[in-house]
Design an enzyme around this catalytic site. Structure first.
Site, PDB file in Angstrom:
ATOM      1  N   TRP A 127       8.138  -4.877  -1.899  1.00  0.00           N
ATOM      2  CA  TRP A 127       7.816  -4.644  -0.484  1.00  0.00           C
ATOM      3  C   TRP A 127       7.932  -5.984   0.244  1.00  0.00           C
ATOM      4  O   TRP A 127       7.305  -6.967  -0.179  1.00  0.00           O
ATOM      5  CB  TRP A 127       6.384  -4.096  -0.402  1.00  0.00           C
ATOM      6  CG  TRP A 127       5.912  -3.764   0.968  1.00  0.00           C
ATOM      7  CD1 TRP A 127       6.574  -3.030   1.916  1.00  0.00           C
ATOM      8  CD2 TRP A 127       4.657  -4.139   1.547  1.00  0.00           C
ATOM      9  NE1 TRP A 127       5.802  -2.926   3.041  1.00  0.00           N
ATOM     10  CE2 TRP A 127       4.626  -3.609   2.853  1.00  0.00           C
ATOM     11  CE3 TRP A 127       3.565  -4.876   1.100  1.00  0.00           C
ATOM     12  CZ2 TRP A 127       3.538  -3.789   3.705  1.00  0.00           C
ATOM     13  CZ3 TRP A 127       2.485  -5.046   1.939  1.00  0.00           C
ATOM     14  CH2 TRP A 127       2.472  -4.504   3.227  1.00  0.00           C
ATOM     15  N   ASP A 208      -0.570  -3.345  -6.990  1.00  0.00           N
ATOM     16  CA  ASP A 208      -0.635  -2.819  -5.629  1.00  0.00           C
ATOM     17  C   ASP A 208      -0.421  -1.309  -5.760  1.00  0.00           C
ATOM     18  O   ASP A 208       0.614  -0.866  -6.266  1.00  0.00           O
ATOM     19  CB  ASP A 208       0.481  -3.462  -4.787  1.00  0.00           C
ATOM     20  CG  ASP A 208       0.429  -3.020  -3.332  1.00  0.00           C
ATOM     21  OD1 ASP A 208      -0.396  -2.151  -2.991  1.00  0.00           O
ATOM     22  OD2 ASP A 208       1.229  -3.546  -2.527  1.00  0.00           O
ATOM     23  N   ALA A 210      -0.401   1.960  -3.456  1.00  0.00           N
ATOM     24  CA  ALA A 210      -0.456   2.432  -2.069  1.00  0.00           C
ATOM     25  C   ALA A 210      -0.054   3.902  -1.938  1.00  0.00           C
ATOM     26  O   ALA A 210      -0.121   4.453  -0.838  1.00  0.00           O
ATOM     27  CB  ALA A 210       0.446   1.569  -1.194  1.00  0.00           C
ATOM     28  N   LYS A 243      -1.673   6.057   3.186  1.00  0.00           N
ATOM     29  CA  LYS A 243      -0.701   7.134   2.962  1.00  0.00           C
ATOM     30  C   LYS A 243      -1.374   8.380   2.406  1.00  0.00           C
ATOM     31  O   LYS A 243      -1.167   9.472   2.920  1.00  0.00           O
ATOM     32  CB  LYS A 243       0.397   6.678   1.991  1.00  0.00           C
ATOM     33  CG  LYS A 243       0.741   5.212   2.055  1.00  0.00           C
ATOM     34  CD  LYS A 243       1.746   4.866   3.124  1.00  0.00           C
ATOM     35  CE  LYS A 243       1.785   3.363   3.306  1.00  0.00           C
ATOM     36  NZ  LYS A 243       2.925   2.840   3.989  1.00  0.00           N
TER      37      LYS A 243
HETATM   38  C1  LMR Z   1       6.483   0.540   4.360  1.00  0.00           C
HETATM   39  O1  LMR Z   1       6.799  -0.069   3.345  1.00  0.00           O
HETATM   40  O2  LMR Z   1       7.295   1.059   5.133  1.00  0.00           O
HETATM   41  C2  LMR Z   1       5.028   0.720   4.679  1.00  0.00           C
HETATM   42  O3  LMR Z   1       4.243   0.180   3.680  1.00  0.00           O
HETATM   43  C3  LMR Z   1       4.658   0.227   6.023  1.00  0.00           C
HETATM   44  C4  LMR Z   1       4.687  -1.240   6.131  1.00  0.00           C
HETATM   45  O4  LMR Z   1       3.694  -1.812   6.590  1.00  0.00           O
HETATM   46  O5  LMR Z   1       5.697  -1.856   5.769  1.00  0.00           O
END
Ligand code: LMR
Length: 394
Positions: A127, A208, A210, A243
């Site tokens: 991410w 992590d 999520a 989420k």
């Molecule tokens: C994403 O990866 O799209 C989500 O976790 C929102 C974000 O804050 O990036």
């Protein structure tokens, strides 16, 4: 003073959100930011969330401060949801945070305080905000191989080889389930191998999580995090409720620091509370209270789990439909990975210029690394996407 500021790089995911909003085309399709949308393109407030909010509105008598760690009932409920009975509660220090991002940020700060020379190993890719925050905090990052561009699965041998270069005290950041941005995940045998490596090399695990409940189910998605938490000496777990409870804007998350030593756990707890105080003092309460209300009430919890399961199954259905459509149009199985991936995302493995073409020519928005949000699709837009993918030559 202000004139010394320099423009900062825009977050790619959020910049894409903005571009989508500004696109006047009616037929545009948003597969960018990781937000769940139903078949009508709406991100609904979940039934149990509405009911819990109603109850809180009626029953709450004070909005005085909670504690620096947030309401302990929230931590207890979330620990139960994520870890079950995998780890004794006494070994877990925990604080509420503003969302999963807040939990990651506090975890990274704690790592830096505890061991300024620790490097954080992150999957390639991960991410983008992981890297951004780590860089901002001046923490050295090392990328380990993860996504196999050929198979669109995990390059497990490459991952292990790269993790073997980590030194004692280095941190390995792992995605508990539903890897973001690829959708490609380790199986439980591979998780065990990672755990063994963490233990033999004296590494620190950070997870992590999520998207619990978006992959194979609430319990199934917690399997890896439970395995790690119960098998290593110490670890950090950053969890998001954005989420799976659909409370994105409420900023609801939890950070846990696990240790097998009671004195250490007490020190971890006070360090986490200190970090909350320095950064924002008390964490947001409303979302945490909603989540606690749901998890501690049998009927609300059952209804929430049912709705979450509907969301999960609808995403799985869309995955299958997209994989089938791509198979039909391409006459090959090369897109079969779409049905194998889990969670909200799949990485298509398309070159950036093709992603750009999808946006410019077809009004289809996905992140530049070709991550697409499956939940941005519906039964009508799947064939449109599949045709566009074939047309641009992915
Ligand atoms: C994403 O990866 O799209 C989500 O976790 C929102 C974000 O804050 O990036």
């Amino acid at each position: 003073m202000f004139e010394n500021l320099k423009p900062q790089p825009a977050d790619k995911i959020l910049a894409l959100m903005q571009m989508y909003r500004e696109d006047p085309r009616d037929q545009k399709i948003d597969l960018g930011v990781g937000v769940y949308k139903n078949a009508k393109g709406i991100t609904p407030v979940m039934r149990a969330v509405k009911a819990a909010e109603k109850r809180i509105l009626e029953e709450q008598e004070s909005k005085a401060y909670t504690g620096l760690a947030g309401d302990p009932a929230f931590a207890d409920a979330m620990i139960g949801l994520i870890l079950g009975n995998a780890v004794p509660r006494a070994n877990i220090a925990a604080v509420a945070t503003p969302g999963g991002t807040g939990a990651c940020r506090q975890a990274f700060e704690m790592i830096r305080m505890a061991n300024p020379s620790a490097r954080v190993f992150v999957s390639n890719p991960t991410w983008p905000n992981h890297l951004s925050i780590l860089n901002y905090l001046g923490i050295e990052t090392v990328q380990y191989r993860y996504f196999d561009g050929e198979t669109r699965g995990v390059d497990f041998d490459g991952m292990i080889e790269d993790l073997k270069t980590a030194n004692a005290g280095d941190v390995v950041l792992l995605h508990g389930c539903c890897h973001n941005p690829t959708g490609a995940n380790l199986n439980i045998v591979q998780w065990q191998e990672v755990v063994n490596l963490i233990n033999t090399r004296g590494l620190v695990a950070m997870i992590d999580i999520a998207y619990q409940g978006f992959g194979d189910g609430l319990e199934e998605d917690a399997q890896a995090v439970r395995l790690v938490a119960s098998s290593v000496k110490r670890c950090l777990i950053a969890a998001s409720c954005s989420k799976n409870f659909g409370v994105y804007r409420e900023r609801t998350g939890l950070l846990m620091a696990i240790s097998d030593d009671a004195a250490q756990t007490a020190l971890n707890q006070s360090t986490l509370a200190f970090l909350n105080r320095q950064n924002y003092s008390f964490p947001p309460d409303h979302g945490a209270r909603v989540v606690t209300t749901i998890l501690n009430d049998d009927a609300l919890r059952a209804d929430w789990a049912t709705e979450l399961e509907e969301v999960r199954l609808s995403m799985l259905g869309l995955r299958q439909q997209l994989a089938d459509e791509l198979q039909r149009l391409s006459g090959s199985d090369r897109f079969g990975f779409v049905a194998q991936h889990r969670g909200m995302f799949s990485r298509l493995g398309a070159a950036p210029e093709l992603v750009e073409k999808l946006r410019v020519d077809h009004g289809i928005y996905m992140v530049g690394d070709s991550r697409l949000n499956i939940a941005g699709l519906n039964a009508t837009t799947v064939p449109i996407l599949a045709q566009a993918i074939i047309d641009v030559g992915v």
